[in-house]
Write an enzyme that holds these catalytic residues in place. Structure first.
Site, PDB file in Angstrom:
ATOM      1  N   ASP A  77      30.943  47.045  49.999  1.00  0.00           N
ATOM      2  CA  ASP A  77      32.317  47.121  49.512  1.00  0.00           C
ATOM      3  C   ASP A  77      32.590  45.945  48.574  1.00  0.00           C
ATOM      4  O   ASP A  77      32.110  44.835  48.808  1.00  0.00           O
ATOM      5  CB  ASP A  77      33.316  47.091  50.673  1.00  0.00           C
ATOM      6  CG  ASP A  77      34.725  47.415  50.187  1.00  0.00           C
ATOM      7  OD1 ASP A  77      34.993  48.614  49.964  1.00  0.00           O
ATOM      8  OD2 ASP A  77      35.529  46.492  49.988  1.00  0.00           O
ATOM      9  N   THR A  78      33.347  46.222  47.524  1.00  0.00           N
ATOM     10  CA  THR A  78      33.702  45.185  46.551  1.00  0.00           C
ATOM     11  C   THR A  78      35.212  44.990  46.514  1.00  0.00           C
ATOM     12  O   THR A  78      35.968  45.953  46.475  1.00  0.00           O
ATOM     13  CB  THR A  78      33.189  45.555  45.139  1.00  0.00           C
ATOM     14  OG1 THR A  78      31.770  45.669  45.174  1.00  0.00           O
ATOM     15  CG2 THR A  78      33.584  44.502  44.108  1.00  0.00           C
TER      16      THR A  78
END
Length: 195
Positions: A77-78
């Site tokens: 996840d960013t």
């Protein structure tokens, strides 16, 4: 050979992101893609890397009971973190404009977390890259949004696209991390797990 140890493992990438899939190909890794829907909701008190760490682990949860020995599941996840706020994927052009306008002439952090899950263990790593935009004029922001439609990107922009080419003045940390995957961490962790 370099990847001999990894030949005994099945690497599973649980990501629909074409950018992450391309990185895995460019790393020379044999992998398969498995996707399961996850509602990306996190406790509001989390800050910065705590958010991306939490979501990377959350994305692994639906697979937990079906992993068999020698399978390594990778979820990621960013988060774009600016002024104590997480900038998620914009809902529409108006929201994308607001996000990019806020990032203009300022530093922000791009934080990508990667969770490595096996039938027995789970490990989460993250990398933080600091990024500085030049002062952007409104016409530049609208040109980018209208031509690139960055609605699938945290923070409303892709560094590898036009806005990154003309707008990024400085970067501290991994460029690949901003595109969507800290490839150096993925490589090192997989090699460590295989040995």
């Amino acid at each position: 050979m370099l990847f001999d140890h990894l030949k005994n493992f099945q690497i599973i990438l649980a990501s629909g992101s074409p950018r992450r899939q391309q990185f895995f190909k460019e790393l020379g890794l044999d992998f398969e893609i498995r996707l399961k829907p996850v509602e990306e909701v996190y406790p509001k008190e989390l800050r910065g890397a705590e958010i991306s760490d939490y979501l990377a682990v959350l994305k692994a949860a639906p697979f937990k009971n079906e992993l068999i020995e020698k399978e390594i599941l990778i979820t990621s996840d960013t988060v774009v973190w600016h002024n104590e706020t997480s900038l998620a994927k914009p809902k529409d052009a108006k929201e994308a404009f607001k996000m990019i306008k806020a990032l203009s002439d300022d530093w922000h952090e791009v934080i990508t977390s990667v969770c490595f899950t096996t039938s027995l263990t789970q490990k989460t790593e993250h990398h933080i890259t600091r990024v500085k935009f030049k002062p952007l004029v409104e016409d530049e922001i609208w040109y980018y949004i209208e031509n690139y439609k960055p609605f699938d990107k945290a923070g409303g922009y892709g560094i590898q696209e036009w806005i990154g080419l003309i707008g990024i003045e400085q970067i501290e940390g991994s460029y690949a991390n901003v595109v969507g995957l800290p490839t150096h961490i993925v490589y090192k962790t997989l090699m460590d797990m295989a040995n």
